[in-house]
Design a protein around this motif. Structure first.
Motif: not given
Length: 464
Positions: A50-55, A58-62, A85-86, A328-330
């Protein structure tokens, strides 16, 4: 025969080489210690913490969308769903957001009411004839006609004929299958896209066929706008999406281009026991209080706690999308669930997995229980709401989610009040088959529908 034998040997060698390469990469991977099924080592990573959802979302993630989404976009083109493209996605979404807001969408209730009335009429006809109803098909007919009316100001006609008008359903089904499978091997998309559209002829295949239909409807609306401009009378009905999009285009064609108009219209078209008795009891109770109109306005349905709990639990048990929402992990990598993931790693969370997490939803997470949303424990409710992602999460949340909410909230109480349903098809009793091509759709959802007598409904309303 000799050429076929050589081809098979070559393909066999490629498969063996691919498997060997994945084995080597897995053995050397810094993620080899991450928990999960053994088979997951050789596929993309799907996370359930569950903690991974926001990571990740979440808003503002890359965390940008992965290459899997390339297959949902024409080569050298773009659309809102598949845009990786974000920044461009954020800009496009800002320009479309107000049109999709719930405040804006409630003005389309008369359109939904019209389609609901026709849908109810079809159910009554099939009930009288004793015909089994493929609810998966007819609910899709309903959804298509609603979205057609909202987007273009007129129904497509699915509810009138119960048939696949202009092959729209099959085109979308083919597009879903193409995007789901080719997305796994996105490097073949350019060739695959060219081949399937060449074989389909000038009308195109899958999503491109829908783009063609949207282009035609947009051109028709442009002509209508020219005619309307010469008249002074005001419209008395809700303005369809296509008209709103064209108004934005006419106001600033450089900022809101014709591609934005096309993308918005196409996305709309391409992208629905004891519990029953409890819901009927709630409906009857509200009707006794005079708090419900015959058409169930959206505002009224929002005051019905058990109806909302049923809808929420249904979307938890059967969310629309059945594949991980790959990201994709930034640059610089990221720590997720206590493990460091190098940049470029593809990660994702599947809503079907997230929604069955017993740590969040309890030991009965695999059971349908609307009551879980009616508890007074605020902390538990907050935890469940954070894990409830049927429409995605963060900046990439489904832009059309309010359209679905509007349709569901108005249709479900209407048909539950007026009809009894008995599931007959799909194998084992009380079950049916599904197909997962991004959207999880029912197959063989055969139902016996019986119209409920007006006298019985009247007695329920009066509490007799």
């Amino acid at each position: 025969m000799q050429n076929s034998s050589v081809l098979l040997r070559v393909l066999g060698a490629l498969v063996v080489g691919y498997i060997f390469e994945r084995l080597i990469r897995s053995a050397l991977s810094p993620l080899r210690a991450a928990p999960g099924p053994f088979q997951a080592r050789y596929t993309d990573l799907c996370i359930s913490d569950p903690e991974a959802l926001n990571t990740i979302y979440g808003h503002g993630t890359r965390f940008a969308k992965s290459s899997w989404y390339d297959a949902w976009v024409p080569p050298n083109g773009w659309n809102l769903f598949g845009d990786r493209s974000i920044q461009r996605h954020a800009n496009t979404r800002r320009q479309l957001q107000s049109t999709y807001s719930m405040t804006s969408l409630v003005s389309y209730e008369p359109y939904v009411d019209e389609c609901t009335e026709i849908f109810s009429q079809r159910l009554s006809e099939m009930s009288t004839a004793g015909t089994l109803v493929d609810m998966g098909h007819w609910l899709q007919c309903y959804a298509f006609d609603v979205i057609g009316q909202i987007t273009y100001g007129k129904r497509i006609g699915f509810l009138d004929r119960g048939a696949d008008i202009q092959g729209i359903m099959s085109a979308i089904e083919n597009g879903l299958a193409y995007g789901t499978l080719i997305g796994i091997y996105a490097r073949f998309h350019r060739v695959g896209f060219a081949v399937v559209n060449f074989l389909a002829g000038k009308k195109g295949a899958g999503r491109e066929y829908i783009v063609g239909l949207s282009t035609t409807r947009i051109a028709e609306e442009q002509e209508n706008r020219k005619i309307m401009a010469s008249h002074s009378e005001n419209l008395t009905i809700a303005e369809p999406f296509v008209s709103k999009f064209l108004a934005k285009y006419e106001q600033d064609p450089e900022k809101f281009t014709m591609q934005h108009v096309l993308a918005g219209c196409t996305a709309n078209l391409a992208a629905g026991s004891d519990t029953t008795e409890q819901l009927r009891a709630e409906i009857a109770g509200f009707q006794q209080q005079g708090s419900l109109s015959s058409s169930f306005s959206f505002k009224e349905t929002q005051q019905m706690p058990y109806l909302q709990a049923v809808i929420k639990e249904t979307l938890r048990m059967h969310p629309a999308t059945g594949l991980p929402m790959e990201r994709v992990v930034p640059e610089g990598g990221a720590t997720i669930s206590g493990y460091f993931f190098p940049e470029g790693t593809i990660v994702g969370i599947n809503s079907w997995v997230a929604h069955r997490n017993a740590q969040v939803f309890g030991a009965d997470a695999d059971e349908f229980n609307p009551g879980r949303w009616l508890i007074s424990d605020g902390d538990k409710l907050a935890a469940m709401n954070r894990q409830w992602i049927p429409f995605g999460m963060g900046s990439r949340t489904c832009i059309g989610r309010h359209i679905s909410t509007l349709e569901i909230s108005k249709l479900i109480p209407r048909i539950v009040r007026d009809f009894d349903f008995e599931l007959l098809g799909g194998g084992a009793k009380n079950s049916w088959a599904t197909q997962n091509v991004w959207f999880v759709k029912p197959r063989g959802f055969q139902v016996k529908v019986t119209a409920r007598e007006p006298e019985r409904r009247y007695k329920e309303t009066k509490g007799i």
